[in-house]
Write an enzyme that holds these catalytic residues in place. Structure first.
Site, PDB file in Angstrom:
ATOM      1  N   LYS A 102      -6.557   4.135 -19.716  1.00  0.00           N
ATOM      2  CA  LYS A 102      -6.863   4.531 -21.100  1.00  0.00           C
ATOM      3  C   LYS A 102      -5.663   4.285 -22.015  1.00  0.00           C
ATOM      4  O   LYS A 102      -5.256   3.161 -22.185  1.00  0.00           O
ATOM      5  CB  LYS A 102      -7.326   5.986 -21.120  1.00  0.00           C
ATOM      6  CG  LYS A 102      -8.293   6.352 -19.985  1.00  0.00           C
ATOM      7  CD  LYS A 102      -9.593   5.556 -20.008  1.00  0.00           C
ATOM      8  CE  LYS A 102     -10.501   6.022 -18.873  1.00  0.00           C
ATOM      9  NZ  LYS A 102     -11.687   5.212 -18.694  1.00  0.00           N
ATOM     10  N   TYR A 153     -14.527  16.066 -17.372  1.00  0.00           N
ATOM     11  CA  TYR A 153     -14.929  14.665 -17.230  1.00  0.00           C
ATOM     12  C   TYR A 153     -15.951  14.542 -16.090  1.00  0.00           C
ATOM     13  O   TYR A 153     -15.753  15.103 -15.009  1.00  0.00           O
ATOM     14  CB  TYR A 153     -13.675  13.824 -16.955  1.00  0.00           C
ATOM     15  CG  TYR A 153     -13.978  12.425 -16.486  1.00  0.00           C
ATOM     16  CD1 TYR A 153     -14.786  11.582 -17.247  1.00  0.00           C
ATOM     17  CD2 TYR A 153     -13.464  11.946 -15.293  1.00  0.00           C
ATOM     18  CE1 TYR A 153     -15.073  10.296 -16.814  1.00  0.00           C
ATOM     19  CE2 TYR A 153     -13.732  10.664 -14.862  1.00  0.00           C
ATOM     20  CZ  TYR A 153     -14.550   9.847 -15.623  1.00  0.00           C
ATOM     21  OH  TYR A 153     -14.836   8.572 -15.185  1.00  0.00           O
ATOM     22  N   ARG A 209       0.849  -1.202   0.000  1.00  0.00           N
ATOM     23  CA  ARG A 209       0.000   0.000   0.000  1.00  0.00           C
ATOM     24  C   ARG A 209       0.884   1.251   0.000  1.00  0.00           C
ATOM     25  O   ARG A 209       0.455   2.321  -0.414  1.00  0.00           O
ATOM     26  CB  ARG A 209      -0.957  -0.017   1.205  1.00  0.00           C
ATOM     27  CG  ARG A 209      -1.850   1.212   1.285  1.00  0.00           C
ATOM     28  CD  ARG A 209      -3.152   0.947   2.050  1.00  0.00           C
ATOM     29  NE  ARG A 209      -2.918   0.432   3.379  1.00  0.00           N
ATOM     30  CZ  ARG A 209      -2.562   1.166   4.446  1.00  0.00           C
ATOM     31  NH1 ARG A 209      -2.402   2.472   4.316  1.00  0.00           N
ATOM     32  NH2 ARG A 209      -2.378   0.613   5.622  1.00  0.00           N
ATOM     33  N   ASP A 244      -5.174  17.106 -16.258  1.00  0.00           N
ATOM     34  CA  ASP A 244      -5.490  15.716 -16.578  1.00  0.00           C
ATOM     35  C   ASP A 244      -5.081  15.495 -18.032  1.00  0.00           C
ATOM     36  O   ASP A 244      -5.705  16.030 -18.955  1.00  0.00           O
ATOM     37  CB  ASP A 244      -6.990  15.483 -16.368  1.00  0.00           C
ATOM     38  CG  ASP A 244      -7.397  14.033 -16.616  1.00  0.00           C
ATOM     39  OD1 ASP A 244      -6.698  13.338 -17.365  1.00  0.00           O
ATOM     40  OD2 ASP A 244      -8.435  13.614 -16.056  1.00  0.00           O
TER      41      ASP A 244
HETATM   42  C1  LIG Z   1     -10.160  12.338 -18.707  1.00  0.00           C
HETATM   43  C2  LIG Z   1     -10.371  11.305 -17.646  1.00  0.00           C
HETATM   44  N1  LIG Z   1      -9.812  11.478 -16.436  1.00  0.00           N
HETATM   45  C3  LIG Z   1      -9.963  10.582 -15.442  1.00  0.00           C
HETATM   46  C4  LIG Z   1     -10.741   9.452 -15.627  1.00  0.00           C
HETATM   47  C5  LIG Z   1     -10.930   8.486 -14.490  1.00  0.00           C
HETATM   48  O1  LIG Z   1     -10.161   7.346 -14.717  1.00  0.00           O
HETATM   49  P1  LIG Z   1     -10.486   5.913 -14.066  1.00  0.00           P
HETATM   50  O2  LIG Z   1     -11.760   5.413 -14.700  1.00  0.00           O
HETATM   51  O3  LIG Z   1      -9.268   5.114 -14.347  1.00  0.00           O
HETATM   52  O4  LIG Z   1     -10.706   6.149 -12.604  1.00  0.00           O
HETATM   53  C6  LIG Z   1     -11.341   9.220 -16.874  1.00  0.00           C
HETATM   54  C7  LIG Z   1     -12.172   8.035 -17.089  1.00  0.00           C
HETATM   55  O5  LIG Z   1     -12.887   7.921 -18.053  1.00  0.00           O
HETATM   56  C8  LIG Z   1     -11.153  10.169 -17.910  1.00  0.00           C
HETATM   57  O6  LIG Z   1     -11.714  10.024 -19.112  1.00  0.00           O
END
Ligand SMILES: Cc1ncc(COP(=O)(O)O)c(C=O)c1O
Length: 394
Positions: free
Chosen positions: A206, A109, A56, A181
């Site tokens: 992704k 998002y 962890r 992000d």
């Molecule tokens: C731009 C973006 N940031 C963060 C996330 C969150 O990622 P996770 O689903 O791995 O928690 C996503 C998920 O679709 C995303 O598209």
């Protein structure tokens, strides 16, 4: 002579000493590490001694991915997490305290909106949504309580882009932190830290993983900021897993090749769809019609924009649902960034937390479908998606 179980447990715990470095990073599938003394364990838990104590806190496979991502993003340090949202949460909670404010893009998002409503509000952290494509509106929104500005290199799902460097300059004048992000661009197409951002976040689920078979996240930045985020992750248990880290490392090796193919496939589909019957508008940063086309050309490697398209269909919600039912090559599934082309309907999936007014504010229409263009043959994708968009009776 110890009993069978004692011998079996000792025998099965001996890790072989290997003098030849393996070509791939081993999966350290262990939750704990043997230490020589109480002092050593205490120092490992405080990160004042190099090494590992408990997964962890850290793990060698995690560390390999953290080091690789830090190198590719130009960061001093990195920390990986169980998911992209665990990374987002760690950045937000390590930067803001109760009574402070976070600025997010209107077109953000949906998971960020969910975090704000379900978690941040309860912690006394307020969130202000701003049209971050207009730098002057971000400058106006900064107040005494603002501590963090959140940006997405390319927004999910509208593909809107903000001028990261210009916003950073204004934010830093007010002592405000900027986190980006970078999930949609990946470290191959953009390095927000080089544009002045303080922190970068990825959902490694992704493009970095690239095959729809892991969930993971990462925080990159200075050692101090990443250390603060790591403290949150450790204490809430948002840690990564060794197998997921291994698969993300494997994904990194082909990231550049995949991003180039995602980008060229997406451009071919975007060009075909923008003239196709049944389509009102295609939003893709490489198209000259995109509102931030010039910014994209200057910010993203070689003007490539990755695989994400937002397609507005003429027939509203019904047309959006019909599009998904008609797909033959592409898959109707949430998520993005994988070998397979994935299509979803944000209004009923990733942005389902948003009210009708919030949807409109985020630049979403009920007939908008989000397409994550994969690595298939471009002609097959064009034929499939143009047919799926065509109006009823055609
Ligand atoms: C731009 C973006 N940031 C963060 C996330 C969150 O990622 P996770 O689903 O791995 O928690 C996503 C998920 O679709 C995303 O598209």
């Amino acid at each position: 002579m110890p009993g069978f179980s004692t011998r079996a447990i000792r025998a099965a715990s001996r890790a072989p000493a290997v003098s030849q470095a393996p070509v791939n990073v081993p999966i350290y599938q262990t939750s704990t590490f043997e230490v020589g003394s109480a002092q050593e364990l205490a120092e490992l838990l405080e990160f004042t001694r190099p090494g590992h104590s408990y997964s962890r806190y850290s793990n060698p496979t995690h560390q390999a991915l953290e080091d690789a991502l830090a190198e590719l993003e130009g960061a001093e340090a990195g920390h990986i997490t169980a998911s992209g949202m665990a990374a987002v949460h760690a950045v937000v909670l390590s930067t803001l305290r109760s009574g402070e404010e976070l600025i997010v893009p209107q077109a953000v998002y949906g998971g960020m909106v969910g975090l704000a409503n379900a978690v941040l509000e309860r912690s006394g952290i307020t969130t202000r949504a701003v049209d971050t494509t207009r730098t002057e509106l971000v400058a106006e929104a900064i107040g005494d309580r603002t501590r963090l500005i959140w940006l997405e290199t390319i927004s999910n799902p509208t593909t809107a882009m903000a001028d990261i460097a210009a916003i950073v300059e204004i934010a830093h004048r007010h002592d405000v932190v900027v986190a980006v992000d970078n999930t949609f661009a990946s470290p191959y197409l953009c390095n927000p830290l080089a544009l002045g951002a303080d922190l970068v976040v990825h959902s490694t689920t992704k493009y970095i993983g690239g095959h729809s078979d892991i969930t993971g996240g990462a925080v990159l930045g200075s050692a101090a900021r990443v250390g603060a985020a790591r403290k949150i992750v450790i204490n809430v248990g948002g840690n990564a897993a060794p197998l997921e880290a291994f698969l993300a490392l494997r994904g990194l090796k082909t990231l550049a090749l995949r991003m180039e193919r995602h980008s060229s496939n997406a451009l071919a589909v975007a060009r075909a769809l923008q003239d196709a019957p049944g389509v009102d508008r295609v939003r893709y940063p490489s198209l000259p019609s995109h509102p931030q086309h010039a910014l994209a050309q200057g910010t993203l490697r070689g003007g490539m924009a990755g695989g994400m398209l937002a397609v507005e269909l003429s027939g509203g919600r019904q047309a959006g649902e019909r599009f998904l039912d008609r797909l033959q090559v592409a898959v109707h599934a949430t998520s993005l960034g994988s070998a397979e082309t994935l299509c979803s309907h944000p209004a009923s999936s990733s942005h389902r937390q948003l009210s009708t007014e919030e949807l409109a504010q985020a630049g979403l229409t009920p007939g908008m479908v989000r397409v994550s263009i994969g690595l298939e043959d471009p002609d097959d994708l064009v034929a499939d998606l143009v047919a799926a968009a065509s109006p009823i009776g055609s």
